[in-house]
Design a protein around this motif. Sequence first.
Motif, PDB file in Angstrom:
ATOM      1  N   PHE A  33       0.829  -1.205   0.000  1.00  0.00           N
ATOM      2  CA  PHE A  33       0.000   0.000   0.000  1.00  0.00           C
ATOM      3  C   PHE A  33       0.868   1.262   0.000  1.00  0.00           C
ATOM      4  N   ILE A  34       2.011   1.198   0.661  1.00  0.00           N
ATOM      5  CA  ILE A  34       2.960   2.318   0.615  1.00  0.00           C
ATOM      6  C   ILE A  34       3.429   2.529  -0.819  1.00  0.00           C
ATOM      7  N   CYS A  35       3.772   1.420  -1.462  1.00  0.00           N
ATOM      8  CA  CYS A  35       4.308   1.496  -2.829  1.00  0.00           C
ATOM      9  C   CYS A  35       3.265   1.982  -3.837  1.00  0.00           C
ATOM     10  N   VAL A  36       2.076   1.413  -3.769  1.00  0.00           N
ATOM     11  CA  VAL A  36       1.057   1.752  -4.758  1.00  0.00           C
ATOM     12  C   VAL A  36       0.545   3.183  -4.587  1.00  0.00           C
ATOM     13  N   MET A  37       0.590   3.702  -3.358  1.00  0.00           N
ATOM     14  CA  MET A  37       0.059   5.044  -3.100  1.00  0.00           C
ATOM     15  C   MET A  37       1.104   6.145  -3.263  1.00  0.00           C
ATOM     16  N   GLY A  38       2.293   5.788  -3.710  1.00  0.00           N
ATOM     17  CA  GLY A  38       3.270   6.811  -4.089  1.00  0.00           C
ATOM     18  C   GLY A  38       4.097   7.410  -2.974  1.00  0.00           C
ATOM     19  N   LEU A  39       4.216   6.710  -1.835  1.00  0.00           N
ATOM     20  CA  LEU A  39       5.084   7.211  -0.767  1.00  0.00           C
ATOM     21  C   LEU A  39       6.508   6.710  -1.020  1.00  0.00           C
ATOM     22  N   ASP A  40       7.317   7.526  -1.673  1.00  0.00           N
ATOM     23  CA  ASP A  40       8.679   7.105  -1.996  1.00  0.00           C
ATOM     24  C   ASP A  40       9.608   7.267  -0.794  1.00  0.00           C
ATOM     25  N   SER A  41      10.863   6.871  -0.969  1.00  0.00           N
ATOM     26  CA  SER A  41      11.816   6.887   0.141  1.00  0.00           C
ATOM     27  C   SER A  41      12.022   8.286   0.685  1.00  0.00           C
ATOM     28  N   LYS A  42      12.047   9.257  -0.183  1.00  0.00           N
ATOM     29  CA  LYS A  42      12.235  10.652   0.242  1.00  0.00           C
ATOM     30  C   LYS A  42      11.091  11.097   1.147  1.00  0.00           C
ATOM     31  N   LYS A  43       9.867  10.746   0.783  1.00  0.00           N
ATOM     32  CA  LYS A  43       8.705  11.120   1.587  1.00  0.00           C
ATOM     33  C   LYS A  43       8.708  10.403   2.936  1.00  0.00           C
ATOM     34  N   LEU A  44       9.134   9.149   2.942  1.00  0.00           N
ATOM     35  CA  LEU A  44       9.185   8.396   4.198  1.00  0.00           C
ATOM     36  C   LEU A  44      10.207   9.013   5.150  1.00  0.00           C
ATOM     37  N   LYS A  45      11.362   9.391   4.625  1.00  0.00           N
ATOM     38  CA  LYS A  45      12.388  10.004   5.472  1.00  0.00           C
ATOM     39  C   LYS A  45      11.909  11.358   6.013  1.00  0.00           C
ATOM     40  N   ALA A  46      11.188  12.110   5.186  1.00  0.00           N
ATOM     41  CA  ALA A  46      10.650  13.408   5.632  1.00  0.00           C
ATOM     42  C   ALA A  46       9.627  13.191   6.752  1.00  0.00           C
ATOM     43  N   LEU A  47       8.805  12.148   6.614  1.00  0.00           N
ATOM     44  CA  LEU A  47       7.812  11.844   7.643  1.00  0.00           C
ATOM     45  C   LEU A  47       8.501  11.407   8.935  1.00  0.00           C
ATOM     46  N   ALA A  48       9.628  10.727   8.799  1.00  0.00           N
ATOM     47  CA  ALA A  48      10.381  10.255   9.970  1.00  0.00           C
ATOM     48  C   ALA A  48      10.969  11.407  10.778  1.00  0.00           C
ATOM     49  N   GLU A  49      11.128  12.560  10.173  1.00  0.00           N
ATOM     50  CA  GLU A  49      11.650  13.727  10.886  1.00  0.00           C
ATOM     51  C   GLU A  49      10.726  14.141  12.023  1.00  0.00           C
ATOM     52  N   ASN A  50       9.468  13.719  11.969  1.00  0.00           N
ATOM     53  CA  ASN A  50       8.486  14.097  12.991  1.00  0.00           C
ATOM     54  C   ASN A  50       8.467  13.124  14.171  1.00  0.00           C
ATOM     55  N   VAL A  51       9.508  12.320  14.310  1.00  0.00           N
ATOM     56  CA  VAL A  51       9.563  11.322  15.371  1.00  0.00           C
ATOM     57  C   VAL A  51       9.352  11.941  16.749  1.00  0.00           C
ATOM     58  N   ARG A  52       8.646  11.192  17.603  1.00  0.00           N
ATOM     59  CA  ARG A  52       8.432  11.612  18.988  1.00  0.00           C
ATOM     60  C   ARG A  52       9.113  10.579  19.893  1.00  0.00           C
ATOM     61  N   PHE A  53       9.937  11.065  20.797  1.00  0.00           N
ATOM     62  CA  PHE A  53      10.709  10.179  21.665  1.00  0.00           C
ATOM     63  C   PHE A  53      10.040   9.993  23.022  1.00  0.00           C
ATOM     64  N   VAL A  54      10.325   8.842  23.638  1.00  0.00           N
ATOM     65  CA  VAL A  54       9.963   8.643  25.040  1.00  0.00           C
ATOM     66  C   VAL A  54      10.658   9.735  25.847  1.00  0.00           C
ATOM     67  N   ARG A  55       9.998  10.239  26.846  1.00  0.00           N
ATOM     68  CA  ARG A  55      10.570  11.293  27.684  1.00  0.00           C
ATOM     69  C   ARG A  55      11.965  10.889  28.177  1.00  0.00           C
ATOM     70  N   ASP A  56      12.902  11.809  28.071  1.00  0.00           N
ATOM     71  CA  ASP A  56      14.291  11.646  28.542  1.00  0.00           C
ATOM     72  C   ASP A  56      15.121  10.683  27.690  1.00  0.00           C
ATOM     73  N   ALA A  57      14.598  10.261  26.533  1.00  0.00           N
ATOM     74  CA  ALA A  57      15.332   9.293  25.708  1.00  0.00           C
ATOM     75  C   ALA A  57      16.686   9.835  25.263  1.00  0.00           C
ATOM     76  N   ASP A  58      16.740  11.085  24.858  1.00  0.00           N
ATOM     77  CA  ASP A  58      17.989  11.683  24.379  1.00  0.00           C
ATOM     78  C   ASP A  58      19.034  11.695  25.491  1.00  0.00           C
ATOM     79  N   ALA A  59      18.671  12.209  26.664  1.00  0.00           N
ATOM     80  CA  ALA A  59      19.612  12.299  27.789  1.00  0.00           C
ATOM     81  C   ALA A  59      20.036  10.917  28.262  1.00  0.00           C
ATOM     82  N   ALA A  60      19.084   9.996  28.379  1.00  0.00           N
ATOM     83  CA  ALA A  60      19.391   8.653  28.871  1.00  0.00           C
ATOM     84  C   ALA A  60      20.318   7.908  27.920  1.00  0.00           C
ATOM     85  N   MET A  61      20.046   8.010  26.610  1.00  0.00           N
ATOM     86  CA  MET A  61      20.881   7.307  25.636  1.00  0.00           C
ATOM     87  C   MET A  61      22.292   7.887  25.608  1.00  0.00           C
TER      88      MET A  61
END
Length: 354
Positions: free
Chosen positions: A64-92
């Motif tokens: 469904f990703i492929c047929v609906m035209g979500l290419d790799s560039k669009k997926l990476k752009a969508l990934a920029e909106n990632v939400r982390f568990v609280r304190d994930a950056d500091a803990a890691m």
Amino acid sequence: MVSMDFFTDWEGPWVTTDFALEISEVLGSKAFFERLSQYDDYLYFVERRKGYNAGDTLKLLAPFICVMGLDSKKLKALAENVRFVRDADAAMKILLRKYKPVVISTSYDQFLKTSAGKIGIQDRLHGTRMDVDRLSEYFDDRDREVASSLIEKISKLPEIKVDVENRTVNESATRTIDFLNDLFWGNSDFSKKIRRVMGEVVVIGGRKKLETLLAYEPKERIIAIGDSISDFEMLEWVRKRGLAVSFNGNEYALMNSSLAVISNSAFSEAAVVDAYLANGFDGLKEFLKLFEDKKWDELKDVVDEEIVEGLKCSETEYYLLEGSVGSDDKVDPKIVEKSKRMRKLVRGDAGKLG
């Protein structure tokens, strides 16, 4: 020599985003992926379909990703909106000073690499491989119309509710299962294209997670962190040899873990990693006792001081889980309920998924 590796899932323990769910919203409906996720639970845990692994939902979604035209560039752009568990950056960042994370995630590579880089993890990343740009060429405009209609229909189908204890589903789920069986395993031209794409997507879930872990040849103080059905085999294997950690896990993760971590902060899992890798089970037990008694100053002799300070500000509970995998012992329903409640609180809609 004791290994300084720790093995961890990504979506759940470190990020609250379920990327597949986000993709489905772009495609038009979160309910669409919820049905696919429930169908995945059914195929793996109830039907036990031959050759099907937990986490193969991402195979089901890929066409469904492929047929609906979500290419790799669009997926990476969508990934920029990632939400982390609280304190994930500091803990890691604290853990990275002493240990080497190995991230074994069912999530698509495009998301895993983009999001992990944001908190300093650049390598030892294992995610689902999908060459979306090439696979999109299998479909035409007519297929896109068919897919759009299917997304809407699937979104409106009844939920599939799995009774984990009895390995059964609710009566109304039959209609959904029959519809999806015909779609994914039927003989229509569109179904054949779907299976062609599915056959070329390499999902890191279920058995593949365990195989990835084993490739590192872990020998001492093995620790793995997971939260869902796709971590089932990995946690089961580690539990017999080391420390299997459920972080806000559902039933599937809890029944194969030796420690339940219920928390709104990534400092809670960082503390477990530090205590266990530094001093083994003795160090872990000492940490858990001091934490229970809230002896913060003494805790700083067991785990990193910054982690302790972070724990003070968190809502965290730890439970050692008794019994062995496959035994008649069951996880205390109160622990399951607490873990699932925190899971939903931390992850929102994604917390409902298997």
